[in-house]
Design a protein around this motif. Structure first.
Motif, PDB file in Angstrom:
ATOM      1  N   UNK A  35      52.408   3.186  28.112  1.00 30.93           N
ATOM      2  CA  UNK A  35      52.310   4.644  28.465  1.00 30.93           C
ATOM      3  C   UNK A  35      52.307   5.519  27.428  1.00 30.93           C
ATOM      4  N   UNK A  36      51.419   6.292  27.132  1.00 31.90           N
ATOM      5  CA  UNK A  36      51.312   7.205  25.947  1.00 31.90           C
ATOM      6  C   UNK A  36      51.573   8.525  26.348  1.00 31.90           C
ATOM      7  N   UNK A  37      51.752   8.796  27.649  1.00 29.48           N
ATOM      8  CA  UNK A  37      52.145  10.107  28.410  1.00 29.48           C
ATOM      9  C   UNK A  37      52.287  10.172  29.607  1.00 29.48           C
ATOM     10  N   UNK A  38      53.092  11.268  30.199  1.00 30.08           N
ATOM     11  CA  UNK A  38      53.269  11.222  31.738  1.00 30.08           C
ATOM     12  C   UNK A  38      54.410  10.517  32.152  1.00 30.08           C
ATOM     13  N   UNK A  39      54.751  10.181  33.593  1.00 28.87           N
ATOM     14  CA  UNK A  39      55.790   9.468  34.034  1.00 28.87           C
ATOM     15  C   UNK A  39      55.947   7.845  33.351  1.00 28.87           C
ATOM     16  N   UNK A  41      56.649   7.426  30.091  1.00 28.69           N
ATOM     17  CA  UNK A  41      55.902   7.353  28.642  1.00 28.69           C
ATOM     18  C   UNK A  41      56.671   6.452  27.922  1.00 28.69           C
ATOM     19  N   UNK A  42      56.309   5.753  26.979  1.00 35.25           N
ATOM     20  CA  UNK A  42      56.983   4.581  26.124  1.00 35.25           C
ATOM     21  C   UNK A  42      57.168   3.429  26.911  1.00 35.25           C
ATOM     22  N   UNK A  43      57.123   3.208  28.017  1.00 36.22           N
ATOM     23  CA  UNK A  43      57.312   2.042  28.900  1.00 36.22           C
ATOM     24  C   UNK A  43      56.047   1.256  29.301  1.00 36.22           C
ATOM     25  N   UNK A  44      56.347  -0.111  29.388  1.00 38.87           N
ATOM     26  CA  UNK A  44      55.143  -0.896  29.816  1.00 38.87           C
ATOM     27  C   UNK A  44      55.012  -0.780  31.346  1.00 38.87           C
ATOM     28  N   UNK A  45      53.773  -1.034  31.693  1.00 34.13           N
ATOM     29  CA  UNK A  45      53.568  -1.317  33.074  1.00 34.13           C
ATOM     30  C   UNK A  45      52.296  -1.703  33.317  1.00 34.13           C
ATOM     31  N   UNK A  46      51.635  -1.957  34.584  1.00 31.95           N
ATOM     32  CA  UNK A  46      50.054  -2.268  34.697  1.00 31.95           C
ATOM     33  C   UNK A  46      49.511  -0.904  34.660  1.00 31.95           C
ATOM     34  N   UNK A  47      47.936  -0.777  34.421  1.00 36.94           N
ATOM     35  CA  UNK A  47      47.151   0.118  34.384  1.00 36.94           C
ATOM     36  C   UNK A  47      47.387   0.727  35.872  1.00 36.94           C
ATOM     37  N   UNK A  48      47.198   2.062  36.102  1.00 33.05           N
ATOM     38  CA  UNK A  48      47.152   2.768  37.373  1.00 33.05           C
ATOM     39  C   UNK A  48      47.569   4.365  37.582  1.00 33.05           C
ATOM     40  N   UNK A 110      43.841   7.723  25.675  1.00 30.22           N
ATOM     41  CA  UNK A 110      44.797   8.592  25.353  1.00 30.22           C
ATOM     42  C   UNK A 110      45.988   8.332  26.079  1.00 30.22           C
ATOM     43  N   UNK A 111      45.983   7.898  27.419  1.00 29.80           N
ATOM     44  CA  UNK A 111      46.947   7.451  28.260  1.00 29.80           C
ATOM     45  C   UNK A 111      47.604   5.962  27.959  1.00 29.80           C
ATOM     46  N   UNK A 112      47.029   5.232  27.487  1.00 30.50           N
ATOM     47  CA  UNK A 112      47.769   3.682  27.377  1.00 30.50           C
ATOM     48  C   UNK A 112      47.224   2.995  26.158  1.00 30.50           C
ATOM     49  N   UNK A 113      47.976   1.949  25.816  1.00 27.89           N
ATOM     50  CA  UNK A 113      47.811   1.085  24.696  1.00 27.89           C
ATOM     51  C   UNK A 113      47.961  -0.200  25.368  1.00 27.89           C
ATOM     52  N   UNK A 118      51.954 -12.975  27.575  1.00 30.08           N
ATOM     53  CA  UNK A 118      52.157 -14.285  28.238  1.00 30.08           C
ATOM     54  C   UNK A 118      53.043 -13.940  29.399  1.00 30.08           C
ATOM     55  N   UNK A 119      52.814 -14.321  30.744  1.00 26.35           N
ATOM     56  CA  UNK A 119      53.490 -14.225  31.830  1.00 26.35           C
ATOM     57  C   UNK A 119      55.083 -14.522  31.736  1.00 26.35           C
ATOM     58  N   UNK A 120      55.241 -15.423  30.960  1.00 27.55           N
ATOM     59  CA  UNK A 120      56.602 -15.733  30.543  1.00 27.55           C
ATOM     60  C   UNK A 120      57.379 -14.649  29.599  1.00 27.55           C
ATOM     61  N   UNK A 121      56.527 -13.939  29.158  1.00 25.48           N
ATOM     62  CA  UNK A 121      57.399 -13.132  27.967  1.00 25.48           C
ATOM     63  C   UNK A 121      57.105 -11.442  28.307  1.00 25.48           C
ATOM     64  N   UNK A 122      56.984 -11.402  29.712  1.00 30.35           N
ATOM     65  CA  UNK A 122      56.670  -9.938  29.982  1.00 30.35           C
ATOM     66  C   UNK A 122      57.911  -9.018  29.413  1.00 30.35           C
ATOM     67  N   UNK A 123      57.915  -8.227  28.751  1.00 29.74           N
ATOM     68  CA  UNK A 123      59.112  -7.509  28.274  1.00 29.74           C
ATOM     69  C   UNK A 123      59.814  -6.193  29.299  1.00 29.74           C
ATOM     70  N   UNK A 124      60.544  -7.010  30.256  1.00 29.65           N
ATOM     71  CA  UNK A 124      61.074  -6.180  31.171  1.00 29.65           C
ATOM     72  C   UNK A 124      62.166  -5.198  30.809  1.00 29.65           C
TER      73      UNK A 124
END
Length: 176
Positions: A35-39, A41-48, A110-113, A118-124
């Protein structure tokens, strides 16, 4: 309460040339965004994102994925319903989808990179604390419903995760 969606595009990729070649050594990958901005920001997630007026959750998941990363999603499968509370009050209701049916290559916005992981390497360790509880089931093809409780006042991404209830194997046949 905010009504929102998350969409997790998945693909099967073989090591090497990236063409999907030899399935024997293939690895499932999930498209995550930083996430590049908003709630969050800087964390990983799925698009949405948030539903817009008159839009169904499915339509929102498809639109947000197109807007954030440029993928044209053809079909989605409902994989979860998540309720988030903040200091005892409902905050967000999130419809979770996954897809293997899309066209295009992900591109930054602007919102996302976007990044295939790999599913086994998701950066939780770079995600919401609750994601490690429900996302593995979604990525394995299961369905989930849960409530996740946060305390500490606004904003949600600065509150503490304190408790949860989670159910796997939920049927969404009659839900949007």
């Amino acid at each position: 309460m905010i009504e929102a969606t998350l969409c997790f595009p998945l693909r099967n990729r073989a090591p090497g040339d990236g063409s999907g070649g030899d399935e024997r050594d293939a690895t499932d990958e999930v498209l995550l965004i930083e996430k590049r901005r908003g709630l969050g920001e800087g964390w990983y997630n799925g698009p949405g994102g948030k539903l817009e007026g008159g839009e169904t959750p499915r339509e929102c998941a498809v639109r947000e994925t197109r807007e954030e990363v440029g993928l044209a999603v053809r079909e989605v499968t409902k994989a979860g319903e998540l309720t988030f509370t903040l200091d005892g009050d409902p905050h967000t209701f999130c419809h979770v989808y996954r897809t293997r049916s899309f066209d295009g290559e992900p591109t930054p916005s602007d919102e996302a990179r976007p990044e295939w992981v790999p599913v086994g390497e998701v950066p939780y360790d770079r995600m919401w604390e609750d994601d490690r509880l429900w996302l593995p089931a979604v990525l394995e093809g299961d369905t989930v419903a849960g409530e996740f409780r946060f305390e500490g006042g606004k904003p949600l991404d600065e509150a503490a995760f304190v408790d949860h209830d989670l159910e796997r194997g939920v049927s969404f046949d009659d839900r949007p």
